[in-house]
Structures are given as structure tokens and as C-alpha cells.
Design an enzyme around this catalytic site. Structure first.
Site, PDB file in Angstrom:
ATOM      1  N   ARG A   1       0.652  -1.276  -0.222  1.00 43.58           N
ATOM      2  CA  ARG A   1      -0.265   0.198   0.310  1.00 43.58           C
ATOM      3  C   ARG A   1       0.815   1.247   0.086  1.00 43.58           C
ATOM      4  O   ARG A   1       2.137   1.014   0.251  1.00 43.58           O
ATOM      5  CB  ARG A   1      -0.868   0.377   1.061  1.00 43.58           C
ATOM      6  CG  ARG A   1      -1.684   1.143   1.758  1.00 43.58           C
ATOM      7  CD  ARG A   1      -2.504   1.611   3.007  1.00 43.58           C
ATOM      8  NE  ARG A   1      -3.769   0.197   2.434  1.00 43.58           N
ATOM      9  CZ  ARG A   1      -4.460  -0.304   3.398  1.00 43.58           C
ATOM     10  NH1 ARG A   1      -5.353   0.521   4.250  1.00 43.58           N
ATOM     11  NH2 ARG A   1      -5.617  -0.820   2.373  1.00 43.58           N
TER      12      ARG A   1
ATOM     13  N   LYS B   1       2.212  -8.356   4.325  1.00 43.54           N
ATOM     14  CA  LYS B   1       1.880  -7.730   3.771  1.00 43.54           C
ATOM     15  C   LYS B   1       3.258  -6.121   3.684  1.00 43.54           C
ATOM     16  O   LYS B   1       3.898  -6.056   4.797  1.00 43.54           O
ATOM     17  CB  LYS B   1       0.729  -5.552   4.742  1.00 43.54           C
ATOM     18  CG  LYS B   1      -1.083  -5.125   3.638  1.00 43.54           C
ATOM     19  CD  LYS B   1      -1.507  -6.509   2.981  1.00 43.54           C
ATOM     20  CE  LYS B   1      -2.715  -5.777   2.187  1.00 43.54           C
ATOM     21  NZ  LYS B   1      -3.165  -6.398   1.533  1.00 43.54           N
TER      22      LYS B   1
ATOM     23  N   ASP C   1      -2.219  -2.602  -3.931  1.00 41.49           N
ATOM     24  CA  ASP C   1      -2.380  -2.201  -3.035  1.00 41.49           C
ATOM     25  C   ASP C   1      -3.166  -1.261  -3.559  1.00 41.49           C
ATOM     26  O   ASP C   1      -2.826  -0.610  -4.122  1.00 41.49           O
ATOM     27  CB  ASP C   1      -2.226  -2.711  -1.546  1.00 41.49           C
ATOM     28  CG  ASP C   1      -3.320  -2.863  -0.241  1.00 41.49           C
ATOM     29  OD1 ASP C   1      -4.033  -3.609  -0.331  1.00 41.49           O
ATOM     30  OD2 ASP C   1      -3.291  -1.527  -0.107  1.00 41.49           O
TER      31      ASP C   1
ATOM     32  N   VAL D   1     -10.718  -1.558  -7.282  1.00 42.48           N
ATOM     33  CA  VAL D   1     -12.239  -2.261  -7.243  1.00 42.48           C
ATOM     34  C   VAL D   1     -13.210  -1.750  -7.328  1.00 42.48           C
ATOM     35  O   VAL D   1     -14.815  -2.660  -8.038  1.00 42.48           O
ATOM     36  CB  VAL D   1     -11.460  -2.871  -5.793  1.00 42.48           C
ATOM     37  CG1 VAL D   1     -13.124  -4.143  -5.660  1.00 42.48           C
ATOM     38  CG2 VAL D   1     -10.793  -3.671  -5.482  1.00 42.48           C
TER      39      VAL D   1
ATOM     40  N   ALA E   1     -12.555   1.320   0.117  1.00 36.89           N
ATOM     41  CA  ALA E   1     -11.135   2.636   0.488  1.00 36.89           C
ATOM     42  C   ALA E   1     -10.439   2.094   1.576  1.00 36.89           C
ATOM     43  O   ALA E   1      -9.965   1.195   1.070  1.00 36.89           O
ATOM     44  CB  ALA E   1     -11.621   3.516   0.205  1.00 36.89           C
TER      45      ALA E   1
HETATM   46  N1  LIG Z   1      -6.673  -4.468  -4.987  1.00 34.47           N
HETATM   47  C1  LIG Z   1      -7.113  -5.808  -4.945  1.00 34.47           C
HETATM   48  O1  LIG Z   1      -7.128  -6.683  -5.760  1.00 34.47           O
HETATM   49  C2  LIG Z   1      -7.515  -5.655  -3.168  1.00 34.47           C
HETATM   50  C3  LIG Z   1      -7.839  -4.490  -2.639  1.00 34.47           C
HETATM   51  N2  LIG Z   1      -8.230  -4.550  -1.671  1.00 34.47           N
HETATM   52  C4  LIG Z   1      -8.440  -3.476  -0.473  1.00 34.47           C
HETATM   53  O2  LIG Z   1      -9.827  -2.936  -1.420  1.00 34.47           O
HETATM   54  C5  LIG Z   1      -9.353  -1.568  -0.757  1.00 34.47           C
HETATM   55  C6  LIG Z   1      -9.389  -0.734  -2.179  1.00 34.47           C
HETATM   56  O3  LIG Z   1      -8.657  -1.175  -2.629  1.00 34.47           O
HETATM   57  P1  LIG Z   1      -7.926  -0.835  -3.831  1.00 34.47           P
HETATM   58  O4  LIG Z   1      -9.690  -0.482  -5.052  1.00 34.47           O
HETATM   59  O5  LIG Z   1      -7.116  -1.709  -5.220  1.00 34.47           O
HETATM   60  O6  LIG Z   1      -7.559   0.778  -4.400  1.00 34.47           O
HETATM   61  P2  LIG Z   1      -7.569   2.512  -4.992  1.00 34.47           P
HETATM   62  O7  LIG Z   1      -6.209   2.562  -4.141  1.00 34.47           O
HETATM   63  O8  LIG Z   1      -7.582   1.825  -5.933  1.00 34.47           O
HETATM   64  O9  LIG Z   1      -8.740   2.612  -4.514  1.00 34.47           O
HETATM   65  C7  LIG Z   1      -9.210   3.252  -3.276  1.00 34.47           C
HETATM   66  C8  LIG Z   1     -10.613   4.305  -4.011  1.00 34.47           C
HETATM   67  O10 LIG Z   1     -10.665   5.162  -2.930  1.00 34.47           O
HETATM   68  C9  LIG Z   1     -10.954   6.519  -2.807  1.00 34.47           C
HETATM   69  N3  LIG Z   1     -10.640   7.084  -1.650  1.00 34.47           N
HETATM   70  C10 LIG Z   1     -10.160   7.307  -0.375  1.00 34.47           C
HETATM   71  N4  LIG Z   1     -10.867   7.537   1.234  1.00 34.47           N
HETATM   72  C11 LIG Z   1     -11.141   8.376   0.405  1.00 34.47           C
HETATM   73  C12 LIG Z   1     -12.518   8.476   1.603  1.00 34.47           C
HETATM   74  N5  LIG Z   1     -11.811   8.902   2.898  1.00 34.47           N
HETATM   75  N6  LIG Z   1     -13.739   8.568   0.831  1.00 34.47           N
HETATM   76  C13 LIG Z   1     -14.035   8.391  -0.393  1.00 34.47           C
HETATM   77  N7  LIG Z   1     -13.308   7.218  -1.117  1.00 34.47           N
HETATM   78  C14 LIG Z   1     -11.568   7.482  -1.015  1.00 34.47           C
HETATM   79  C15 LIG Z   1      -9.513   6.571  -3.332  1.00 34.47           C
HETATM   80  O11 LIG Z   1      -9.211   8.324  -3.843  1.00 34.47           O
HETATM   81  C16 LIG Z   1      -9.324   5.691  -4.665  1.00 34.47           C
HETATM   82  O12 LIG Z   1     -10.357   6.111  -6.047  1.00 34.47           O
HETATM   83  C17 LIG Z   1      -8.234  -1.129  -0.244  1.00 34.47           C
HETATM   84  O13 LIG Z   1      -8.427  -1.318   1.249  1.00 34.47           O
HETATM   85  C18 LIG Z   1      -7.655  -2.461  -0.840  1.00 34.47           C
HETATM   86  O14 LIG Z   1      -6.646  -3.116   0.606  1.00 34.47           O
HETATM   87  C19 LIG Z   1      -8.274  -5.691  -0.535  1.00 34.47           C
HETATM   88  C20 LIG Z   1      -8.214  -7.044  -1.814  1.00 34.47           C
HETATM   89  C21 LIG Z   1      -7.254  -7.249  -2.659  1.00 34.47           C
HETATM   90  O1  LIG Z   2      -3.897  -8.595  -4.726  1.00 36.02           O
HETATM   91  C1  LIG Z   2      -3.261  -8.398  -4.367  1.00 36.02           C
HETATM   92  O2  LIG Z   2      -1.506  -8.555  -5.417  1.00 36.02           O
HETATM   93  C2  LIG Z   2      -2.159  -9.194  -2.942  1.00 36.02           C
HETATM   94  C3  LIG Z   2      -3.579  -9.962  -1.943  1.00 36.02           C
HETATM   95  C4  LIG Z   2      -3.337  -8.326  -1.270  1.00 36.02           C
HETATM   96  O3  LIG Z   2      -2.571  -8.076  -0.267  1.00 36.02           O
HETATM   97  C5  LIG Z   2      -4.475  -8.736  -0.632  1.00 36.02           C
HETATM   98  O4  LIG Z   2      -6.115  -9.639  -0.888  1.00 36.02           O
HETATM   99  O5  LIG Z   2      -4.889  -7.424   0.033  1.00 36.02           O
END
Ligand SMILES: NC(=O)C1=CN([C@@H]2O[C@H](COP(=O)(O)OP(=O)(O)OC[C@H]3O[C@@H](n4cnc5c(N)ncnc54)[C@H](O)[C@@H]3O)[C@@H](O)[C@H]2O)C=CC1
Ligand SMILES: O=C(O)CCC(=O)C(=O)O
Length: 368
Positions: free
Chosen positions: A42, A78, A113, A182, A241
Site C-alpha cells: 500500500r 503486507k 494494494d 475494485v 477504500a
Molecule cells: N486491489 C485489490 O485486488 C484488493 C484490494 N483490497 C482492498 O480494497 C480497498 C480498495 O483497494 P483498491 O481499489 O485496490 O485501491 P485504490 O487505491 O485503487 O482505490 C481506493 C479508492 O478509494 C478512494 N478513497 C480514499 N480515501 C477515501 C475516502 N476517505 N472516502 C472515499 N473514497 C476514498 C481513492 O480516491 C480511490 O479511488 C483497499 O482497502 C485494499 O486494501 C483488498 C483485496 C484486494
Molecule cells: O491482491 C493482491 O495483489 C495481493 C493480495 C492482497 O494484498 C490482499 O488481498 O489484500
């Protein structure tokens, strides 16, 4: 700070400092009982080093449970990079990060992440093979947020089934927090299914993009502020988020029937699972629902197969139904039910799969 008390549940915590690139990162390995640690990296402008440490410790522990729940032969780890993803990214910074990952000699695999993208890790890949989730042309399995979003949708279907008897996504209203890698994909699919959406994001560009999409489908979207999203008059809240958003301040505001989202560590504290239960809000444990990305990147270290990843991700539907049923039958919170399930699984395999007991590169480390 009593550091060893703070990290007492973890095997190893590595502070990575590189003056040349400005890299300040922390890698936390919670457990290698099931295999080498695996977990995304992250990037976030943490307000303090303590906050970054707290985040990486919680996230890495969650990965141990997620790996056990998904039945992949990896442990929990992580990484966090302290910095603003919109301003502080450079190729050199990710190369320096890659060198620290390499120094762990196969004990830690990482990828995207919140705040990082597969493209960032192409630079890290020049320094280490312990990188997952990059594009196919770089030998990876591609964007892991695609299966993560798929798993969230399967989790919503299982939750709808439990609440209403039907797993149909359509004809319902959903409140989505975060339209990133996501959340945006989940939102698009729900719009296509004819759902009504309440959304929030701090990035106006992604909101504008989704509004255009909704217009083209003739669908309804209401944009709310960061604070208003908790009061949205929706049936399901979908946090995509940051973590810790289910807490003493937000629970009283929630009027939804369920919470199902991708954000890691949604509950600020374990007891918030009990508070939700008492309020009659069904909570889908985050690490069950958001395992699609993990399933894909874990699969990558064997011989990648998209159909297998899809099938394993769709199994999130049945896993969640099983956890709901178990929790209802035993009078537990859904988090307690999920944790018990994972702890039993880890216990059963702990002797056979310990990384240290092998003392040689295990079968997972196919990249040499
Ligand atoms: N990318 C993946 O495959 C995975 C993601 N996750 C979790 O899902 C969540 C989202 O991940 P991604 O979509 O990859 O991240 P990302 O960084 O692509 O998207 C996060 C979004 O949330 C927004 N954001 C940040 N703070 C905010 C707030 N206070 N209010 C509203 N929006 C806000 C950002 O502007 C951004 O558009 C994270 O917690 C991540 O750890 C979990 C498993 C896998
Ligand atoms: O989605 C990934 O690339 C790794 C898995 C991970 O970090 C998660 O599930 O939070």
C-alpha cells in the site's frame, strides 16, 4: 514505544529506508506457517510512522487469515510505503523497494494494494522475482482487482440470498465508498444489473467517469460526501477504500441491512462485529469477500489459469453462506465464525507446512 510488545504476534518486521530515492517502507511478515508471506504493498501519506506501522501490522495479520480461508499455501504479509501516491512515485523508489523485498530471499511476495498499480511493480520486478500481479507481458497474471471485484459481487449475492432468499443483484440500492480499482468495477457491474447507487470518492475524476457510465445506461447514481455515505438510504454498504471505517462513530449512522466490501480491516476493533450483530446488520468478513486478488496472484506462482481463478473466486459465495450459517447456529458474530474456521485450518496444517521446517526453497517459489 515497546517495539517487541507491539509486534508480538508477528514473525518479522522490516523497516526499509533509502535516502537516495526517499523510500520509507515497512514490510510486516505476520506468519509463514502456511508458506511464504504474501500480500500487497500500500502507498499512503500516513500522518505518522506509528500509523504506518499499525496499518501494516493489521493488514499482514489479515493476510494470514485470508490465505487460510482461501486455502492457498501462503502466509500473511503486507508492505506499506509512506508517501503520496499522486506525488511521490518514481521508478527508482519502486526499484529500491524491490531490493528490500529481494533481501528477504523468498519469504515475502508482494504486488498492488491501495495507492499502487501493477505498473509500479514493473520497476520492482527488475530487482526481485517476488512480485505478483503485473501484466501478462511481464510474466504476471494481470490486474488482481478484477477477481477481487468479482469476489465482492459474489459476496453481495450470498448476502442478498441470506437476507431475502434471492441472490439477485438487481432492483436494490447500494452505497459504495471508494471508486478505485475494485470499487469502480463493482459499481459498473451493479449499474449494469440495474441497481441504484450512492457513491463517494475523494477523487472527482472517478466520480465523473462513473456518472458518464450511468448516464449511458440510464441508471441512477447519487453522489455523497465522505461523511454522508454512512447515512445513505441503501440496503448494502460496500466499503472499497480504507480500513477502520466501521467504528463507534459510524455504526450509529448506518441504516443498511448488510456490509459487504473489499476494504481490508473494515472493523476498527473486533468488538465492532458484536455491535453490528446487536444492531441487526449482517457483516461479511472482509478477508472472505476480498480474497479474489489473492486467489489470482497465488495461482500465478503455479501455472496461471484464469478459469481456475474464476471458479475459486466464485466459491466465495458458498464460503460466505457457510460462515453466515455457522455464526447463526453458534450465536457468534460472523467475524468470530470466520476466525475460528481459519484458525482451525492453520492449526491443522501448521506442522506440515512451516517454512522453516523445510529449510529449502519450497514448491511455491517457482521463480528463480
Ligand atoms: N486491489 C485489490 O485486488 C484488493 C484490494 N483490497 C482492498 O480494497 C480497498 C480498495 O483497494 P483498491 O481499489 O485496490 O485501491 P485504490 O487505491 O485503487 O482505490 C481506493 C479508492 O478509494 C478512494 N478513497 C480514499 N480515501 C477515501 C475516502 N476517505 N472516502 C472515499 N473514497 C476514498 C481513492 O480516491 C480511490 O479511488 C483497499 O482497502 C485494499 O486494501 C483488498 C483485496 C484486494
Ligand atoms: O491482491 C493482491 O495483489 C495481493 C493480495 C492482497 O494484498 C490482499 O488481498 O489484500
Amino acid at each position: 514505544m515497546n517495539m517487541f510488545a507491539k509486534i508480538k504476534e508477528h514473525e518479522q518486521v522490516v523497516f526499509c529506508n533509502d535516502d537516495l530515492t526517499g523510500l520509507k517502507a515497512i514490510i510486516a511478515i505476520h506468519s509463514t506457517k502456511l508458506g511464504p508471506a504474501l500480500g500487497g504493498c500500500r502507498m499512503f501519506p500516513y500522518s505518522s510512522e506509528e500509523e504506518a506501522l499499525e496499518d501494516v501490522l493489521r493488514l499482514s495479520k489479515g493476510m494470514t487469515y485470508k490465505c487460510a480461508a482461501s486455502d492457498v499455501d501462503f502466509g500473511g504479509g503486507k508492505a506499506v510505503i509512506i508517501g503520496d501516491p499522486n506525488k511521490d512515485k518514481t521508478p527508482e523508489l519502486f526499484r529500491a523497494f524491490g531490493q528490500f523485498v529481494e533481501s528477504l530471499n523468498g519469504r515475502f511476495y508482494t504486488g498492488t494494494d491501495m495507492g499502487t498499480t501493477p505498473e509500479d511493480f514493473i520497476h520492482a520486478l527488475k530487482e526481485t522475482n517476488c512480485i505478483v500481479g503485473v501484466d501478462e507481458v511481464y510474466g504476471g497474471s494481470g490486474d488482481s482487482s478484477i477477481p477481487t471485484a468479482q469476489g465482492v459481487l459474489n459476496g453481495i449475492q450470498a448476502t442478498n440470498k441470506t437476507l431475502t432468499g434471492s441472490d439477485d443483484l438487481s432492483g436494490k440500492s447500494y452505497a459504495i465508498q471508494g471508486l478505485g480499482k475494485v470499487g469502480y468495477k463493482v459499481a459498473e457491474r451493479l449499474l449494469e444489473e440495474g441497481a441504484d447507487l450512492y457513491v463517494t470518492d475523494i477523487n472527482q475524476q472517478v466520480i465523473d467517469k462513473l456518472l458518464l457510465k450511468a448516464k449511458s445506461l440510464g441508471a441512477l447514481i447519487k453522489v455523497l460526501s465522505s461523511n454522508e455515505i454512512y447515512q445513505a438510504n441503501a440496503e448494502i454498504f460496500i466499503p472499497c477504500a480504507m480500513g477502520g471505517i466501521i467504528n463507534d462513530l459510524t455504526i450509529p449512522e448506518l441504516t443498511v441491512k448488510a456490509i459487504v466490501g473489499s476494504a481490508n480491516n473494515q472493523l476498527l476493533e473486533l468488538h465492532h462485529g458484536q455491535v453490528l450483530k446487536e444492531k441487526g446488520i449482517l457483516y461479511a468478513p472482509d478477508y472472505i469477500v476480498n480474497a479474489g486478488g489473492l486467489i489470482q496472484v497465488a495461482d500465478e506462482l503455479y501455472t496461471p489459469n484464469k478459469e481456475r481463478v474464476l471458479q475459486k473466486t466464485k466459491a466465495i459465495y458458498n464460503s460466505l453462506l457457510h460462515i453466515y450459517d455457522y455464526a447463526f447456529a453458534k450465536g457468534l458474530t460472523t467475524v468470530e465464525a470466520a476466525n475460528q474456521f481459519c484458525e482451525k485450518r492453520i492449526e491443522a496444517r501448521v506442522r506440515r507446512n512451516s517454512f522453516f521446517s523445510h529449510m529449502k526453497r519450497p514448491k511455491w517459489a517457482v521463480r528463480t
